[in-house]
Design a protein around this motif. Structure first.
Motif, PDB file in Angstrom:
ATOM      1  N   LEU A  76       1.925  37.898  46.678  1.00  0.00           N
ATOM      2  CA  LEU A  76       2.575  37.025  45.854  1.00  0.00           C
ATOM      3  C   LEU A  76       1.685  35.831  45.871  1.00  0.00           C
ATOM      4  CD1 LEU A  76       4.859  35.902  44.029  1.00  0.00           C
ATOM      5  CD2 LEU A  76       6.087  35.013  45.965  1.00  0.00           C
ATOM      6  N   PHE A  77       0.861  35.535  46.832  1.00  0.00           N
ATOM      7  CA  PHE A  77      -0.063  34.473  46.805  1.00  0.00           C
ATOM      8  C   PHE A  77      -1.492  34.815  46.578  1.00  0.00           C
ATOM      9  CE2 PHE A  77       3.800  33.791  49.408  1.00  0.00           C
ATOM     10  CZ  PHE A  77       4.174  32.404  49.401  1.00  0.00           C
ATOM     11  N   ALA A  78      -1.642  35.885  47.095  1.00  0.00           N
ATOM     12  CA  ALA A  78      -3.236  36.409  46.972  1.00  0.00           C
ATOM     13  C   ALA A  78      -3.692  36.835  45.397  1.00  0.00           C
ATOM     14  CB  ALA A  78      -3.678  37.280  47.766  1.00  0.00           C
ATOM     15  N   GLU A  79      -2.485  37.599  44.710  1.00  0.00           N
ATOM     16  CA  GLU A  79      -2.982  38.109  43.372  1.00  0.00           C
ATOM     17  C   GLU A  79      -3.303  37.136  42.392  1.00  0.00           C
ATOM     18  OE1 GLU A  79      -3.429  41.739  42.725  1.00  0.00           O
ATOM     19  OE2 GLU A  79      -3.457  41.492  45.083  1.00  0.00           O
ATOM     20  N   GLY A  80      -2.368  36.236  42.039  1.00  0.00           N
ATOM     21  CA  GLY A  80      -2.366  35.278  40.985  1.00  0.00           C
ATOM     22  C   GLY A  80      -2.885  33.938  41.350  1.00  0.00           C
ATOM     23  N   GLY A  81      -2.653  33.448  42.721  1.00  0.00           N
ATOM     24  CA  GLY A  81      -2.959  32.017  43.044  1.00  0.00           C
ATOM     25  C   GLY A  81      -2.108  31.041  42.503  1.00  0.00           C
ATOM     26  N   PRO A  82      -1.008  30.671  43.000  1.00  0.00           N
ATOM     27  CA  PRO A  82      -0.056  29.644  42.472  1.00  0.00           C
ATOM     28  C   PRO A  82      -0.670  28.396  42.600  1.00  0.00           C
ATOM     29  CG  PRO A  82       0.602  30.334  44.666  1.00  0.00           C
ATOM     30  CD  PRO A  82      -0.508  31.454  44.541  1.00  0.00           C
ATOM     31  N   ASP A  83      -0.236  27.585  41.628  1.00  0.00           N
ATOM     32  CA  ASP A  83      -0.731  26.200  41.667  1.00  0.00           C
ATOM     33  C   ASP A  83      -0.399  25.306  43.170  1.00  0.00           C
ATOM     34  OD1 ASP A  83      -1.656  26.276  39.117  1.00  0.00           O
ATOM     35  OD2 ASP A  83       0.160  25.694  38.061  1.00  0.00           O
ATOM     36  N   ARG A  84       0.748  26.006  43.520  1.00  0.00           N
ATOM     37  CA  ARG A  84       1.427  25.142  44.805  1.00  0.00           C
ATOM     38  C   ARG A  84       1.813  26.292  45.495  1.00  0.00           C
ATOM     39  NH1 ARG A  84       0.241  19.852  45.522  1.00  0.00           N
ATOM     40  NH2 ARG A  84       1.160  19.312  43.370  1.00  0.00           N
ATOM     41  N   ALA A  85       1.801  26.088  46.931  1.00  0.00           N
ATOM     42  CA  ALA A  85       2.446  27.177  47.906  1.00  0.00           C
ATOM     43  C   ALA A  85       3.039  26.358  48.822  1.00  0.00           C
ATOM     44  CB  ALA A  85       1.084  27.968  48.536  1.00  0.00           C
ATOM     45  N   VAL A  86       4.353  26.833  49.039  1.00  0.00           N
ATOM     46  CA  VAL A  86       5.373  26.320  49.971  1.00  0.00           C
ATOM     47  C   VAL A  86       5.533  27.518  50.915  1.00  0.00           C
ATOM     48  CG1 VAL A  86       7.486  25.601  50.511  1.00  0.00           C
ATOM     49  CG2 VAL A  86       6.479  25.219  48.279  1.00  0.00           C
ATOM     50  N   VAL A  87       4.765  27.274  52.211  1.00  0.00           N
ATOM     51  CA  VAL A  87       4.671  28.243  53.258  1.00  0.00           C
ATOM     52  C   VAL A  87       5.455  27.811  54.623  1.00  0.00           C
ATOM     53  CG1 VAL A  87       3.153  29.703  54.659  1.00  0.00           C
ATOM     54  CG2 VAL A  87       2.471  28.979  52.226  1.00  0.00           C
ATOM     55  N   GLY A  88       6.464  28.826  55.123  1.00  0.00           N
ATOM     56  CA  GLY A  88       6.924  28.498  56.360  1.00  0.00           C
ATOM     57  C   GLY A  88       6.195  28.780  57.521  1.00  0.00           C
ATOM     58  N   VAL A  89       5.839  28.161  58.679  1.00  0.00           N
ATOM     59  CA  VAL A  89       4.822  28.311  59.246  1.00  0.00           C
ATOM     60  C   VAL A  89       5.382  28.394  60.991  1.00  0.00           C
ATOM     61  CG1 VAL A  89       2.968  27.153  58.058  1.00  0.00           C
ATOM     62  CG2 VAL A  89       4.268  25.622  59.490  1.00  0.00           C
ATOM     63  N   ASP A  90       6.533  28.694  60.795  1.00  0.00           N
ATOM     64  CA  ASP A  90       7.177  29.002  62.208  1.00  0.00           C
ATOM     65  C   ASP A  90       6.790  30.407  62.914  1.00  0.00           C
ATOM     66  OD1 ASP A  90       8.435  26.592  62.292  1.00  0.00           O
ATOM     67  OD2 ASP A  90      10.255  27.207  61.380  1.00  0.00           O
TER      68      ASP A  90
END
Length: 466
Positions: A217-231
């Motif tokens: 979801l993040f690598a194919e199209g490259g969103p303008d903004r990514a919200v990522v849980g880092v736990d």
């Protein structure tokens, strides 16, 4: 409906005729394509034919060869543990294999947008736990803000069943790993990764394949903004891959429990308070402790993810705070069903794996825990540290006796059925205690899905307490 573009006058095969398959067939037809429909189930084929579609056996020699694309439903394996025979044939022939999510992204834009003041946007949410709550929460916040919005995907309606978007609309999609794994186009404006815990490992050939499906979801199209849980380490790895450095505010890091002050943009919850930090300074804070629809640290993580997504869309912190207060929560996800004589009855039937059940166990004190069903690989491995709040477990379903052997010294009773478990837990519960359904297992031994299991729990509770 969103007509599918790019296949006018061509034959497109559709495999699987559940909700998404029928919606796909209708959207293909609306776009001028000729859909070739098939499902192994006679009942599914009969339903499709009742809606005016013709079915053709895609397993017969030569039938699939006429198609320019094969669109498959999410539940049909395309690689592991082994490809469906129709999909295997498409791979041999070199026929592109896609799903409704891929068709959605190739068809979302429209010439009508030239007259819009604000182009529509798409927010996509994936991860292991909290996807549905985060999706519904973002949708709710947008509604409160007066923004036109639709919710679809793995929750609500199929993506191709949405209405053509309006000026300034935000489409909010929940996407499972089954959906992100195969879609040939994935171009969200904002993408959200909640967390990762082992699930669907047979379908993805292990945890690495499962994470890889989410990562697309993040690598194919490259969103303008990514919200990522880092736990979890996978979230930290993903954020690291997407950001040019710690100050890159195109990535919003999210946590429940960690302070994240050294990044360009972060949102985290600690001790019940949500904090937003930008460029080394706190810019907003919200007290989540009294938000009834979002109990527990796992829901505070969902709140952080939804808050971050809505902030990236330009919504103000105070507006988001008010919307959080009015969020009622989702059925079967930490849902308060009833309260009697100081005892609360909580339906978390969606807690189908150990990680989600552990989060539910951390959200409450003095728990009468109803668990069991069709246990997944590993059973209750990893649940031990979270059993301290369990007064007693009431075990149901196929895995009841296996679960009894895995909960150590925790008092327990083999109940087998939901009816008996609810009756026994309610009879023994005292003021200040919680009767919690958090099964840590699939439902398929006794119910067709987790919703039906949760509905049974709810009905049993209401019948018992009047």
């Amino acid at each position: 409906m969103l007509p599918v573009k790019g296949f006018s006058g061509q034959k497109v095969a559709v495999l699987g005729l559940g909700r998404s398959g029928l919606a796909t067939a209708a959207a293909l037809k609306a776009g001028g394509a000729e859909p070739l429909l098939w499902d192994d189930s006679p009942e599914a084929r009969a339903k499709a034919e009742a809606e005016g579609f013709a079915c053709v056996d895609l397993t017969r020699n030569g039938v699939l060869d006429e198609a320019v694309c094969l669109v498959t439903s999410p539940g049909i394996p395309h690689l592991y543990p082994s490809p469906n025979k129709v999909i295997a044939r498409a791979l041999e022939l070199g026929i592109p294999v896609d799903n409704d999510i891929g068709l959605f992204f190739r068809s979302f834009g429209s010439a009508a947008w030239d007259d819009f003041e604000t182009p529509p946007k798409v927010v996509c949410i994936t991860g292991s736990n909290g996807k549905s709550t985060t999706t519904a929460l973002i949708h709710h916040i947008l509604q409160v803000a007066g923004r036109p919005t639709q919710m679809a995907g793995n929750i609500g309606k199929g993506v191709l069943s949405i209405d053509p978007p309006q000026d300034g609309e935000v489409v909010v999609l929940e996407l499972s790993s089954y959906q992100t794994d195969l879609a040939r186009a994935l171009t969200p404006d904002v993408a959200v990764f909640t967390n990762l815990s082992p699930d669907h490992l047979d379908r993805h050939n292990g945890i690495g394949g499962y994470f890889a499906a989410k990562r697309r979801l993040f690598a194919e199209g490259g969103p303008d903004r990514a919200v990522v849980g880092v736990d979890e380490v996978e979230g930290r790895f993903l954020a690291n891959q997407l950001a040019m450095g710690p100050g890159d505010d195109r990535v919003i890091r999210v946590s429940s429990g960690q302070k994240l002050e050294g990044f360009g943009w972060s949102v985290f919850a600690r001790k019940g308070f949500l904090a937003e930090w930008r460029r080394g300074k706190q810019v907003a804070s919200i007290d989540l402790r009294e938000v009834a629809g979002l109990p527990g640290a796992h829901n505070h993580q969902n709140a952080c993810a939804a808050y971050a997504a809505c902030r990236s869309l330009g919504l103000a912190p105070k507006l988001i705070e008010g919307a959080l207060q009015s969020f009622a929560g989702l059925p079967h996800r930490s849902q308060l069903v009833a309260e009697r004589a100081g005892v609360r009855f909580i339906n978390d039937s969606k807690a189908t794996n150990v990680d989600s059940a552990a989060k539910a166990l951390q959200a409450f004190q003095k728990i009468r825990w109803i668990a069991g069903g069709m246990g997944k690989d590993g059973g209750l491995s990893g649940i031990e540290p979270f059993l301290g709040s369990v007064v007693k477990a009431y075990l149901i379903g196929h895995s009841a006796r296996d679960f009894a052997l895995q909960i150590g010294e925790t008092p327990h009773e083999i109940c087998e059925t939901m009816e008996r478990a609810v009756a026994r837990a309610a009879a023994e519960a005292g003021p200040g205690e919680v009767v919690l359904l958090a099964p840590a297992a699939a439902s398929f031994d006794q119910y067709p899905n987790f919703e039906k299991r949760g509905e049974d729990f709810t009905a049993r509770v209401k019948a018992l307490i009047g």
